[in-house]
Design an enzyme around this catalytic site. Structure first.
Site, PDB file in Angstrom:
ATOM      1  N   ARG A 179      29.615 -18.178  -9.868  1.00 48.79           N
ATOM      2  CA  ARG A 179      29.881 -18.076  -8.438  1.00 48.79           C
ATOM      3  C   ARG A 179      30.566 -16.744  -8.136  1.00 48.79           C
ATOM      4  O   ARG A 179      31.198 -16.139  -9.002  1.00 48.79           O
ATOM      5  CB  ARG A 179      30.815 -19.213  -7.969  1.00 48.79           C
ATOM      6  CG  ARG A 179      30.202 -20.605  -8.084  1.00 48.79           C
ATOM      7  CD  ARG A 179      29.116 -20.814  -7.038  1.00 48.79           C
ATOM      8  NE  ARG A 179      28.488 -22.115  -7.139  1.00 48.79           N
ATOM      9  CZ  ARG A 179      27.444 -22.409  -7.914  1.00 48.79           C
ATOM     10  NH1 ARG A 179      26.910 -21.466  -8.682  1.00 48.79           N
ATOM     11  NH2 ARG A 179      26.912 -23.602  -7.909  1.00 48.79           N
TER      12      ARG A 179
ATOM     13  N   ASN B 210      32.193 -17.988  -2.301  1.00 55.39           N
ATOM     14  CA  ASN B 210      33.259 -18.970  -2.583  1.00 55.39           C
ATOM     15  C   ASN B 210      34.638 -18.451  -2.176  1.00 55.39           C
ATOM     16  O   ASN B 210      35.203 -17.587  -2.865  1.00 55.39           O
ATOM     17  CB  ASN B 210      33.261 -19.319  -4.075  1.00 55.39           C
ATOM     18  CG  ASN B 210      32.109 -20.241  -4.428  1.00 55.39           C
ATOM     19  OD1 ASN B 210      30.953 -19.911  -4.185  1.00 55.39           O
ATOM     20  ND2 ASN B 210      32.410 -21.394  -4.986  1.00 55.39           N
TER      21      ASN B 210
ATOM     22  N   GLN C 122      43.148 -32.822  11.640  1.00 56.93           N
ATOM     23  CA  GLN C 122      42.781 -33.926  10.740  1.00 56.93           C
ATOM     24  C   GLN C 122      42.639 -33.407   9.317  1.00 56.93           C
ATOM     25  O   GLN C 122      43.115 -34.018   8.383  1.00 56.93           O
ATOM     26  CB  GLN C 122      41.499 -34.592  11.204  1.00 56.93           C
ATOM     27  CG  GLN C 122      41.771 -35.583  12.324  1.00 56.93           C
ATOM     28  CD  GLN C 122      40.508 -36.176  12.909  1.00 56.93           C
ATOM     29  OE1 GLN C 122      39.417 -36.050  12.346  1.00 56.93           O
ATOM     30  NE2 GLN C 122      40.641 -36.790  14.064  1.00 56.93           N
TER      31      GLN C 122
ATOM     32  N   GLY D 106      43.023 -29.821   8.893  1.00 54.35           N
ATOM     33  CA  GLY D 106      43.907 -28.651   8.913  1.00 54.35           C
ATOM     34  C   GLY D 106      45.362 -29.117   8.841  1.00 54.35           C
ATOM     35  O   GLY D 106      45.649 -30.314   8.870  1.00 54.35           O
TER      36      GLY D 106
ATOM     37  N   TYR E  40      25.188 -30.210   4.352  1.00 55.03           N
ATOM     38  CA  TYR E  40      26.174 -29.209   4.784  1.00 55.03           C
ATOM     39  C   TYR E  40      25.481 -27.881   5.108  1.00 55.03           C
ATOM     40  O   TYR E  40      25.669 -27.306   6.185  1.00 55.03           O
ATOM     41  CB  TYR E  40      27.235 -29.010   3.692  1.00 55.03           C
ATOM     42  CG  TYR E  40      28.102 -27.802   3.911  1.00 55.03           C
ATOM     43  CD1 TYR E  40      28.907 -27.705   5.046  1.00 55.03           C
ATOM     44  CD2 TYR E  40      28.109 -26.739   3.003  1.00 55.03           C
ATOM     45  CE1 TYR E  40      29.697 -26.590   5.261  1.00 55.03           C
ATOM     46  CE2 TYR E  40      28.900 -25.626   3.209  1.00 55.03           C
ATOM     47  CZ  TYR E  40      29.687 -25.553   4.346  1.00 55.03           C
ATOM     48  OH  TYR E  40      30.454 -24.429   4.558  1.00 55.03           O
TER      49      TYR E  40
ATOM     50  N   ASP F 194      40.153 -31.691  20.009  1.00 51.10           N
ATOM     51  CA  ASP F 194      38.980 -31.961  19.186  1.00 51.10           C
ATOM     52  C   ASP F 194      37.821 -31.055  19.582  1.00 51.10           C
ATOM     53  O   ASP F 194      37.651 -30.713  20.757  1.00 51.10           O
ATOM     54  CB  ASP F 194      38.592 -33.431  19.358  1.00 51.10           C
ATOM     55  CG  ASP F 194      37.770 -33.896  18.189  1.00 51.10           C
ATOM     56  OD1 ASP F 194      38.360 -34.430  17.237  1.00 51.10           O
ATOM     57  OD2 ASP F 194      36.526 -33.679  18.209  1.00 51.10           O
TER      58      ASP F 194
ATOM     59  N   PHE G 259      31.096 -29.103 -14.760  1.00 52.09           N
ATOM     60  CA  PHE G 259      29.844 -29.709 -14.293  1.00 52.09           C
ATOM     61  C   PHE G 259      28.637 -28.987 -14.887  1.00 52.09           C
ATOM     62  O   PHE G 259      28.003 -28.162 -14.239  1.00 52.09           O
ATOM     63  CB  PHE G 259      29.774 -29.681 -12.763  1.00 52.09           C
ATOM     64  CG  PHE G 259      30.790 -30.558 -12.080  1.00 52.09           C
ATOM     65  CD1 PHE G 259      31.233 -31.744 -12.657  1.00 52.09           C
ATOM     66  CD2 PHE G 259      31.296 -30.205 -10.827  1.00 52.09           C
ATOM     67  CE1 PHE G 259      32.170 -32.561 -12.016  1.00 52.09           C
ATOM     68  CE2 PHE G 259      32.222 -31.015 -10.188  1.00 52.09           C
ATOM     69  CZ  PHE G 259      32.661 -32.195 -10.782  1.00 52.09           C
TER      70      PHE G 259
ATOM     71  N   ASP H 101      23.871 -28.061  -7.304  1.00 58.74           N
ATOM     72  CA  ASP H 101      24.557 -26.833  -7.715  1.00 58.74           C
ATOM     73  C   ASP H 101      23.555 -25.809  -8.255  1.00 58.74           C
ATOM     74  O   ASP H 101      22.972 -26.008  -9.322  1.00 58.74           O
ATOM     75  CB  ASP H 101      25.549 -27.139  -8.851  1.00 58.74           C
ATOM     76  CG  ASP H 101      26.977 -27.290  -8.367  1.00 58.74           C
ATOM     77  OD1 ASP H 101      27.252 -26.934  -7.200  1.00 58.74           O
ATOM     78  OD2 ASP H 101      27.807 -27.760  -9.152  1.00 58.74           O
TER      79      ASP H 101
ATOM     80  N   ASN I 279      30.038 -33.610  13.558  1.00 63.59           N
ATOM     81  CA  ASN I 279      31.168 -32.675  13.661  1.00 63.59           C
ATOM     82  C   ASN I 279      30.677 -31.222  13.689  1.00 63.59           C
ATOM     83  O   ASN I 279      31.101 -30.441  14.542  1.00 63.59           O
ATOM     84  CB  ASN I 279      32.121 -32.880  12.484  1.00 63.59           C
ATOM     85  CG  ASN I 279      33.394 -32.064  12.650  1.00 63.59           C
ATOM     86  OD1 ASN I 279      34.114 -32.237  13.616  1.00 63.59           O
ATOM     87  ND2 ASN I 279      33.642 -31.157  11.728  1.00 63.59           N
TER      88      ASN I 279
HETATM   89  N1  UDP Z   1      32.983 -27.033 -10.750  1.00 66.02           N
HETATM   90  C1  UDP Z   1      33.208 -27.668 -11.967  1.00 66.02           C
HETATM   91  N2  UDP Z   1      34.108 -28.697 -11.999  1.00 66.02           N
HETATM   92  C2  UDP Z   1      34.806 -29.106 -10.902  1.00 66.02           C
HETATM   93  C3  UDP Z   1      34.584 -28.439  -9.675  1.00 66.02           C
HETATM   94  C4  UDP Z   1      33.663 -27.402  -9.631  1.00 66.02           C
HETATM   95  O1  UDP Z   1      32.597 -27.345 -12.979  1.00 66.02           O
HETATM   96  O2  UDP Z   1      35.594 -30.056 -11.006  1.00 66.02           O
HETATM   97  C5  UDP Z   1      32.009 -25.933 -10.690  1.00 66.02           C
HETATM   98  C6  UDP Z   1      30.863 -26.200  -9.727  1.00 66.02           C
HETATM   99  O3  UDP Z   1      29.799 -26.849 -10.396  1.00 66.02           O
HETATM  100  C7  UDP Z   1      30.498 -24.794  -9.281  1.00 66.02           C
HETATM  101  C8  UDP Z   1      31.822 -24.019  -9.361  1.00 66.02           C
HETATM  102  O4  UDP Z   1      32.676 -24.810 -10.189  1.00 66.02           O
HETATM  103  O5  UDP Z   1      29.613 -24.214 -10.201  1.00 66.02           O
HETATM  104  C9  UDP Z   1      32.485 -23.841  -8.014  1.00 66.02           C
HETATM  105  O6  UDP Z   1      32.533 -25.106  -7.385  1.00 66.02           O
HETATM  106  P1  UDP Z   1      33.376 -25.342  -6.055  1.00 66.02           P
HETATM  107  O7  UDP Z   1      33.305 -26.811  -5.744  1.00 66.02           O
HETATM  108  O8  UDP Z   1      34.725 -24.727  -6.205  1.00 66.02           O
HETATM  109  O9  UDP Z   1      32.620 -24.500  -4.952  1.00 66.02           O
HETATM  110  P2  UDP Z   1      31.068 -24.545  -4.468  1.00 66.02           P
HETATM  111  O10 UDP Z   1      30.360 -23.557  -5.334  1.00 66.02           O
HETATM  112  O11 UDP Z   1      30.576 -25.945  -4.618  1.00 66.02           O
HETATM  113  O12 UDP Z   1      31.151 -24.092  -3.055  1.00 66.02           O
END
Ligand code: UDP
Length: 327
Positions: free
Chosen positions: A220, A169, A34, A36, A140, A50, A207, A283, A91
């Site tokens: 990260r 990450n 789904q 993958g 999560y 599943d 963000f 975050d 899930n």
């Molecule tokens: N991030 C961002 N803009 C986006 C997606 C992610 O600034 O459109 C930032 C997010 O706030 C985090 C980093 O990039 O600090 C990594 O985010 P991602 O979603 O890749 O992985 P996560 O850390 O959530 O597992």
């Protein structure tokens, strides 16, 4: 050792399958395809099923004489877990319990499990070691923490052996360009940056630029997907009834969002338009791994220590597969 890779058609799972087959392990992939991709796995290895199908899991574990399970199958988007916790608990938690119970029924007592740094929540200190308190800040992370607890309890009561690998990450793609990241919808920073470089998106939203970090953006620890795969194979070599290991997998190096943008522009040779947005809920400002325990315990070390190299492998994938596996 016969290995069943559950969720092996996903991003990290498919890279692990590739490395396992190269290392000579007899491997089967169990995936409902789904999220993958069928194209990410050799067709002759794929069993479609599943995670919630106890009987099918029992049949596969028996028929293929499975000795160990690598378990990658999970929903893994933080934002989605907040809006749909029911789906995530069903899930991830119920699904994994179904798998563990099928393993009990068939006496399969080795599991390598994909856990996450999201089980730590907002860190009190970085780099984060395995001793750091686990206080997730989203459903999560809670589902993965629940599973770690279940693994420990099953290990104690039923002599299961497990290694839970807490990824930071996951990033990059197989250097030959055959496998890569393909999520719908995409929410991860590096693929979004590269899709923008390809002109598929107008801009990327940063963000938050008011975090207490050097450039104000989140930091990260990006670890190459093949380095994760290699750690899984090392874990498989060690997992046995009685083994209970929880290990961080990261490079120990932090990259800020602003610096990820700069590197992506350098690698692609293209300008990547950005806009500054609000912080994304949940975050943490900085997540960087202390992976020394994994390095010692597994005799493993990440090969991709340079963030630019990671982006180069991802760029190779995105450029040659602008529409992911559908290209
Ligand atoms: N991030 C961002 N803009 C986006 C997606 C992610 O600034 O459109 C930032 C997010 O706030 C985090 C980093 O990039 O600090 C990594 O985010 P991602 O979603 O890749 O992985 P996560 O850390 O959530 O597992």
């Amino acid at each position: 050792m016969n290995v069943l890779v559950v969720g092996g058609a996903g991003y990290v799972g498919s890279h692990a399958v590739r490395l396992l087959t190269r290392a000579g392990y007899p491997v089967w992939v169990y995936d409902n395809c789904q999220r993958g991709h069928r194209a990410a796995v050799p067709a002759e290895l794929l069993i479609e099923g599943d995670l919630l199908d106890h009987q099918k899991l029992v049949d596969v574990l028996r028929d293929k004489s499975i000795d160990a399970v690598m378990h990658f199958a999970a929903f893994a988007l933080v934002g989605e877990s907040v809006s749909d916790p029911a789906g995530y608990y069903q899930n991830n938690v119920v699904g994994t319990l179904t798998l563990l119970n099928a393993m009990r029924t068939t006496n399969v007592r080795r599991m390598v499990f994909s856990s996450t740094c999201a089980t730590y929540g907002i860190p009190q200190s970085v780099p984060i070691s395995e001793e750091h308190a686990q206080m997730p800040v989203n459903p999560y992370g809670f589902t993965k923490l629940c599973i770690e607890q279940a693994l420990q309890d099953y290990a104690h009561a039923y002599d299961l052996g497990f290694v839970a690998l807490r990824y930071f990450n996951a990033a990059g793609a197989s250097p030959d360009g055959d496998l890569g990241e393909d999520h719908t919808p995409e929410s991860h920073l590096i693929p979004l940056l590269l899709q923008t470089a390809l002109g598929q998106r107008k801009h990327v939203t940063i963000f938050g630029q008011d975090y207490p970090t050097a450039d104000g953006t989140c930091i990260r620890d990006y670890i190459h997907v093949d380095d994760l795969g290699t750690a899984h194979i090392k874990a498989l070599e060690q997992v046995a009834p009685g083994v209970q290991l929880k290990l961080n997998l990261g490079t120990g190096r932090g990259t800020s969002v602003s610096s990820a943008i700069e590197t992506s522009e350098l690698v692609t040779g293209r300008k990547i338009p950005t806009v500054i947005g609000d912080r994304r809920a949940g975050d943490p400002p900085e997540l960087v791994a202390d992976s020394r325990r994994a390095q010692r315990q597994l005799d493993w070390e990440p090969q991709y220590l340079d963030f630019k190299q990671i982006v180069e492998t991802a760029w190779h994938w995105h450029r040659t597969h602008p529409h992911g596996y559908a290209t």
